[in-house]
Design a protein around this motif. Structure first.
Motif, short mmCIF file in Angstrom:
data_model
loop_
_atom_site.label_atom_id
_atom_site.label_comp_id
_atom_site.label_asym_id
_atom_site.label_seq_id
_atom_site.Cartn_x
_atom_site.Cartn_y
_atom_site.Cartn_z
N VAL A 132 0.84 -1.20 0.00
CA VAL A 132 0.00 0.00 0.00
C VAL A 132 0.88 1.25 0.00
O VAL A 132 0.54 2.26 -0.64
CB VAL A 132 -0.95 0.01 1.22
N GLU A 172 1.88 2.11 -3.50
CA GLU A 172 0.75 2.71 -4.21
C GLU A 172 0.53 4.15 -3.76
O GLU A 172 0.23 5.03 -4.57
CB GLU A 172 -0.52 1.88 -3.96
N PHE A 173 0.68 4.37 -2.46
CA PHE A 173 0.50 5.71 -1.89
C PHE A 173 1.53 6.68 -2.44
O PHE A 173 1.21 7.81 -2.82
CB PHE A 173 0.58 5.62 -0.37
N GLU A 233 0.63 7.65 -5.85
CA GLU A 233 -0.57 8.50 -5.90
C GLU A 233 -0.25 9.97 -5.63
O GLU A 233 -0.79 10.87 -6.28
CB GLU A 233 -1.60 8.01 -4.88
N GLU A 275 -9.21 -1.85 7.06
CA GLU A 275 -8.23 -1.08 6.30
C GLU A 275 -7.07 -1.95 5.83
O GLU A 275 -6.30 -1.54 4.95
CB GLU A 275 -7.69 0.07 7.14
N ASN A 326 -10.83 -2.65 2.76
CA ASN A 326 -10.86 -1.18 2.66
C ASN A 326 -9.45 -0.60 2.61
O ASN A 326 -9.12 0.34 3.33
CB ASN A 326 -11.62 -0.57 3.84
N LEU A 356 -8.19 1.30 0.49
CA LEU A 356 -8.22 2.71 0.10
C LEU A 356 -8.37 3.62 1.32
O LEU A 356 -7.91 4.76 1.32
CB LEU A 356 -9.36 2.97 -0.89
N GLN A 357 -9.02 3.10 2.37
CA GLN A 357 -9.15 3.88 3.61
C GLN A 357 -7.77 4.09 4.23
O GLN A 357 -7.45 5.18 4.70
CB GLN A 357 -10.06 3.14 4.60
N THR A 389 -4.89 4.14 2.63
CA THR A 389 -4.20 5.10 1.77
C THR A 389 -4.65 6.53 2.09
O THR A 389 -3.83 7.46 2.15
CB THR A 389 -4.48 4.80 0.29
N ALA A 390 -5.94 6.69 2.32
CA ALA A 390 -6.48 8.02 2.65
C ALA A 390 -5.93 8.53 3.98
O ALA A 390 -5.60 9.71 4.12
CB ALA A 390 -8.00 7.97 2.69
N TYR A 430 -12.20 9.88 5.60
CA TYR A 430 -11.98 9.68 4.16
C TYR A 430 -12.39 10.92 3.38
O TYR A 430 -11.70 11.35 2.44
CB TYR A 430 -12.75 8.46 3.67
N GLU A 436 -10.09 13.33 0.86
CA GLU A 436 -10.46 13.70 -0.51
C GLU A 436 -10.40 15.20 -0.74
O GLU A 436 -10.07 15.66 -1.84
CB GLU A 436 -11.87 13.19 -0.82
#
Length: 402
Positions: free
Chosen positions: A138, A141-142, A145, A170, A174, A176-177, A179-180, A394, A398
């Motif tokens: 992760v 990926e982060f 991003e 997470e 989840n 993506l949570q 990562t957020a 989250y 965003e």
């Protein structure tokens, strides 16, 4: 309650007599006010908190354990709000669930989750090696991003100021949570870390009423955190995790931990007020209704931070009616959501919440608990509510201005 019909040989009766005023079913006036607030009663007419209280007070241990009411209770304490004696249903149910004769009634998924947590530190059975592999993947990926090859999701870093304890979702469904949350920590610019020794925020000992298990699980968080030398333990969005690790922790372990405990929304609000975090509310050009998780709001008093954060990241917060201490439970609390066989029951216990959301007529709803998130998402599908569910943190990620 000193009456000939009471079974004074009852283990539960003996335990209840030891509870302090306000936690003791023996003080019940049998007025039935609790029934008017019970989500089960609103959903289908039972089980009633009054029945649980009376059976407990009369020492009817076996009848109560075999009635299934113990595991149908959401321990949301909404009934406590209207009790003239202030009787805490969660304390009574916890004592009843702790009985040896109740062990065989514990849902199998809860038993397995507790076993996993005690053995490897994660309710889903994620080993330390799997945790590290997941976090490092992760992290890559982060970094891509946010276009910073040096960005990472650190783990087991001594001397970090902040330790993040995620919701177990997470680390699974989840991601993506996670990562957020990493994005928010990146913007906070304080040294932070996660831990492979205790990889999630849960404490299912609380659900089964076992004080020894609850304490062991709490210490599995506290001791490694203190060894890392952190200043603040940051909790992922989890209702019962917040209640146990922030509101009950000192009573559970018998001392004050060597660090502060905050939720992720509380931390983000702190750094936003310092001017370190800034948000663009135009990213969410709509108003959002907020659902109060029972464990965070009614049972721990954590009403304000999620609302304050939502007001920074969207066009306004809409209050469901009722809300705050009188809020309607999502219908998945008390360990019910963790039971894989509970879906049919949860759609019944969740109907009052579904009706409330439908009456609000808003397309967006946020909450500060991933369990509530999952339950309301399933309610939306089952009752055709047509709403988009978010978690508060989250949404903040965003709308974050980097």
């Amino acid at each position: 309650m000193d009456h000939a019909t009471i079974n004074k040989d009852s283990v539960l009766y003996t335990l209840l007599k030891q509870l302090s005023p306000g936690h003791n079913s023996l003080e019940c006036l049998t007025c039935g006010a609790c029934t008017s607030r019970c989500t089960w009663f609103e959903g289908e007419g039972g089980p009633l908190p009054r029945q649980i209280i009376r059976m407990a007070a009369l020492g009817l241990d076996e009848q109560l354990v075999n009635s299934h009411m113990l595991w149908d209770c959401l321990i949301c304490n909404r009934c406590t709000q209207v009790c003239p004696m202030g009787i805490c249903m969660d304390k009574i149910v916890a004592k009843a669930r702790s009985l040896a004769i109740a062990d065989e009634k514990i849902p199998e998924d809860l038993k397995q989750g507790i076993k996993n947590r005690m053995e490897v530190g994660d309710v889903n059975g994620l080993s330390k090696e799997e945790f590290v592999e997941t976090v490092e993947w992760v992290s890559e990926e982060f970094a891509d991003e946010i276009n910073d090859p040096k960005a990472q999701i650190p783990h087991d870093q001594k001397g970090a100021k902040l330790l993040y304890l995620p919701n177990p979702r997470e680390l699974g469904v989840n991601l993506l949570q996670l990562t957020a949350m990493a994005k928010l920590f990146y913007a906070i610019k304080e040294p932070w870390t996660m831990s492979a020794r205790h990889s999630d925020v849960t404490n299912w000992g609380y659900f089964v009423g076992k004080d020894d298990i609850t304490k062991k699980m709490a210490l599995m968080v506290v001791e490694p955190a203190e060894e890392l030398g952190i200043e603040t333990l940051v909790l992922g969005e989890c209702g019962h995790g917040y209640h146990v690790l922030k509101y009950l922790l000192e009573d559970i372990i018998g001392r004050k931990p060597k660090f502060e405990v905050v939720s992720m929304p509380e931390l983000v609000v702190q750094y936003a007020r310092k001017g370190i975090l800034k948000f663009d509310p135009g990213v969410h050009p709509y108003k959002i209704a907020y659902h109060d998780p029972c464990n965070i709001s009614r049972k721990s008093g954590g009403y304000d931070a999620p609302r304050q954060l939502l007001s920074m990241v969207c066009q306004g917060v809409v209050e469901l009616t009722p809300n705050r201490e009188d809020a309607i439970c999502c219908g998945g609390g008390g360990g019910m959501l963790q039971d894989g066989n509970s879906t049919k029951k949860r759609m019944i216990t969740g109907k009052p919440k579904a009706d409330q959301i439908k009456a609000a007529s808003l397309p967006h709803l946020a909450t500060a608990c991933l369990s509530c998130y999952r339950q309301i998402e399933e309610l939306s599908a089952h009752y055709n509510l047509g709403i988009k569910i978010h978690t508060v943190a989250y949404l903040a990620s965003e709308s974050l201005i980097m």
